[in-house]
Design a protein around this motif. Structure first.
Motif, mmCIF file in Angstrom:
data_model
loop_
_atom_site.group_PDB
_atom_site.id
_atom_site.type_symbol
_atom_site.label_atom_id
_atom_site.label_comp_id
_atom_site.label_asym_id
_atom_site.label_seq_id
_atom_site.Cartn_x
_atom_site.Cartn_y
_atom_site.Cartn_z
ATOM 1 N N PRO A 1 -20.686 -18.058 20.625
ATOM 2 C CA PRO A 1 -20.046 -18.467 21.874
ATOM 3 C C PRO A 1 -19.917 -17.282 22.823
ATOM 4 O O PRO A 1 -19.914 -16.139 22.378
ATOM 5 C CB PRO A 1 -18.669 -18.978 21.438
ATOM 6 N N PRO A 2 -19.835 -17.547 24.112
ATOM 7 C CA PRO A 2 -19.664 -16.469 25.071
ATOM 8 C C PRO A 2 -18.389 -15.678 24.775
ATOM 9 O O PRO A 2 -17.532 -16.145 24.034
ATOM 10 C CB PRO A 2 -19.541 -17.190 26.421
ATOM 11 N N ASP A 3 -18.274 -14.493 25.389
ATOM 12 C CA ASP A 3 -17.116 -13.648 25.156
ATOM 13 C C ASP A 3 -15.821 -14.404 25.422
ATOM 14 O O ASP A 3 -14.893 -14.351 24.635
ATOM 15 C CB ASP A 3 -17.178 -12.399 26.033
ATOM 16 N N ASN A 4 -15.726 -15.109 26.536
ATOM 17 C CA ASN A 4 -14.579 -15.988 26.783
ATOM 18 C C ASN A 4 -14.821 -17.262 26.013
ATOM 19 O O ASN A 4 -15.954 -17.697 25.869
ATOM 20 C CB ASN A 4 -14.456 -16.339 28.269
ATOM 21 N N ALA A 5 -13.743 -17.883 25.517
ATOM 22 C CA ALA A 5 -13.913 -19.128 24.771
ATOM 23 C C ALA A 5 -14.602 -20.177 25.638
ATOM 24 O O ALA A 5 -15.310 -21.029 25.145
ATOM 25 C CB ALA A 5 -12.566 -19.635 24.276
ATOM 26 N N PHE A 6 -14.375 -20.138 26.910
ATOM 27 C CA PHE A 6 -14.994 -21.100 27.821
ATOM 28 C C PHE A 6 -15.363 -20.314 29.070
ATOM 29 O O PHE A 6 -14.566 -20.151 29.974
ATOM 30 C CB PHE A 6 -13.979 -22.213 28.120
ATOM 31 N N SER A 7 -16.560 -19.779 29.113
ATOM 32 C CA SER A 7 -16.945 -18.839 30.171
ATOM 33 C C SER A 7 -16.876 -19.459 31.553
ATOM 34 O O SER A 7 -16.935 -20.676 31.720
ATOM 35 C CB SER A 7 -18.341 -18.294 29.912
ATOM 36 N N THR A 8 -16.783 -18.600 32.526
ATOM 37 C CA THR A 8 -16.716 -19.044 33.923
ATOM 38 C C THR A 8 -17.933 -19.871 34.291
ATOM 39 O O THR A 8 -17.820 -20.911 34.939
ATOM 40 C CB THR A 8 -16.620 -17.816 34.848
ATOM 41 N N THR B 1 -18.005 -23.825 35.472
ATOM 42 C CA THR B 1 -18.608 -24.273 36.726
ATOM 43 C C THR B 1 -19.603 -25.394 36.469
ATOM 44 O O THR B 1 -19.603 -26.409 37.174
ATOM 45 C CB THR B 1 -19.293 -23.084 37.442
ATOM 46 N N ILE B 2 -20.455 -25.222 35.469
ATOM 47 C CA ILE B 2 -21.416 -26.268 35.115
ATOM 48 C C ILE B 2 -20.667 -27.553 34.773
ATOM 49 O O ILE B 2 -21.020 -28.635 35.231
ATOM 50 C CB ILE B 2 -22.312 -25.824 33.940
ATOM 51 N N PHE B 3 -19.621 -27.426 33.983
ATOM 52 C CA PHE B 3 -18.837 -28.586 33.580
ATOM 53 C C PHE B 3 -18.239 -29.278 34.808
ATOM 54 O O PHE B 3 -18.387 -30.481 34.990
ATOM 55 C CB PHE B 3 -17.743 -28.156 32.606
ATOM 56 N N ASP C 1 -18.967 -27.486 23.601
ATOM 57 C CA ASP C 1 -19.218 -26.962 22.260
ATOM 58 C C ASP C 1 -18.892 -25.478 22.141
ATOM 59 O O ASP C 1 -18.706 -24.976 21.036
ATOM 60 C CB ASP C 1 -20.669 -27.211 21.842
ATOM 61 N N THR C 2 -18.825 -24.759 23.258
ATOM 62 C CA THR C 2 -18.461 -23.345 23.210
ATOM 63 C C THR C 2 -16.952 -23.152 23.142
ATOM 64 O O THR C 2 -16.490 -22.041 22.937
ATOM 65 C CB THR C 2 -18.988 -22.581 24.435
ATOM 66 N N MET C 3 -16.214 -24.217 23.327
ATOM 67 C CA MET C 3 -14.752 -24.156 23.323
ATOM 68 C C MET C 3 -14.261 -24.389 21.899
ATOM 69 O O MET C 3 -14.307 -25.511 21.421
ATOM 70 C CB MET C 3 -14.226 -25.245 24.260
ATOM 71 N N PRO C 4 -13.840 -23.337 21.206
ATOM 72 C CA PRO C 4 -13.422 -23.543 19.822
ATOM 73 C C PRO C 4 -12.179 -24.426 19.757
ATOM 74 O O PRO C 4 -11.179 -24.139 20.400
ATOM 75 C CB PRO C 4 -13.131 -22.132 19.319
ATOM 76 N N SER C 5 -12.266 -25.503 19.027
ATOM 77 C CA SER C 5 -11.140 -26.410 18.913
ATOM 78 C C SER C 5 -11.174 -27.101 17.556
ATOM 79 O O SER C 5 -12.110 -27.854 17.273
ATOM 80 C CB SER C 5 -11.193 -27.453 20.034
#
Length: 152
Positions: A67-74, A78-80, A111-115
């Motif tokens: 996953p990107p460095d941030n759990a949910f990258s900028t 934006t894409i979302f 999917d990059t958002m760990p939950s």
């Protein structure tokens, strides 16, 4: 347009083996994104796409496995935000309606958002389903997504 193009590029690489930038350029143009090789090269670098060995012994493009460095990258936020039209919950499912062809990109962002409450995601063309452990988890995720979309 850049974010939508990059989301489409990630979607294409996620669903099929692409070995060259020329092949990727052709596939993007078929999806309505006229691009140059230089643009594709910049997008590949920006999205941290790399080449990996395929089952056939050739090299193909692959999305980053970490996953990107941030759990949910900028960028993914934006894409979302740009691709989601509506979100709702039904029991333990969250249903996301997107612009045509963007459901897989929206799911890739999620999917990059760990939950631990998310069991899995499934995306079609313009609809994505997120299966959660229970109804309260679905309501919680729905609220998180509304914050990301600026709807709360």
């Amino acid at each position: 347009m850049k974010n939508l193009r990059q989301a489409k590029l990630a979607e294409i690489i996620g669903r099929q083996a692409v070995e060259t930038q020329e092949e990727l350029q052709t596939l993007l143009e078929k999806e309505g994104y006229p691009v140059t090789q230089a643009t594709i090269s910049r997008d590949i670098k920006s999205l941290r796409i790399h080449k990996t060995l395929s089952d056939r012994g050739t090299y193909r493009y692959a999305l980053p496995s970490e996953p990107p460095d941030n759990a949910f990258s900028t960028r993914l936020r934006t894409i979302f935000r740009e691709s989601v039209v509506n979100i709702d919950a039904a029991q333990n499912l969250v249903v996301i309606k997107t612009l045509p062809g963007m459901a897989q990109a929206a799911c890739a962002a999620l999917d990059t958002m760990p939950s631990p409450m998310v069991v899995g995601t499934l995306a079609g063309d313009d609809t994505a389903f997120i299966a959660l452990r229970n109804e309260s988890s679905a309501k919680g995720l729905l609220e998180q997504l509304r914050v990301i979309l600026g709807q709360s």
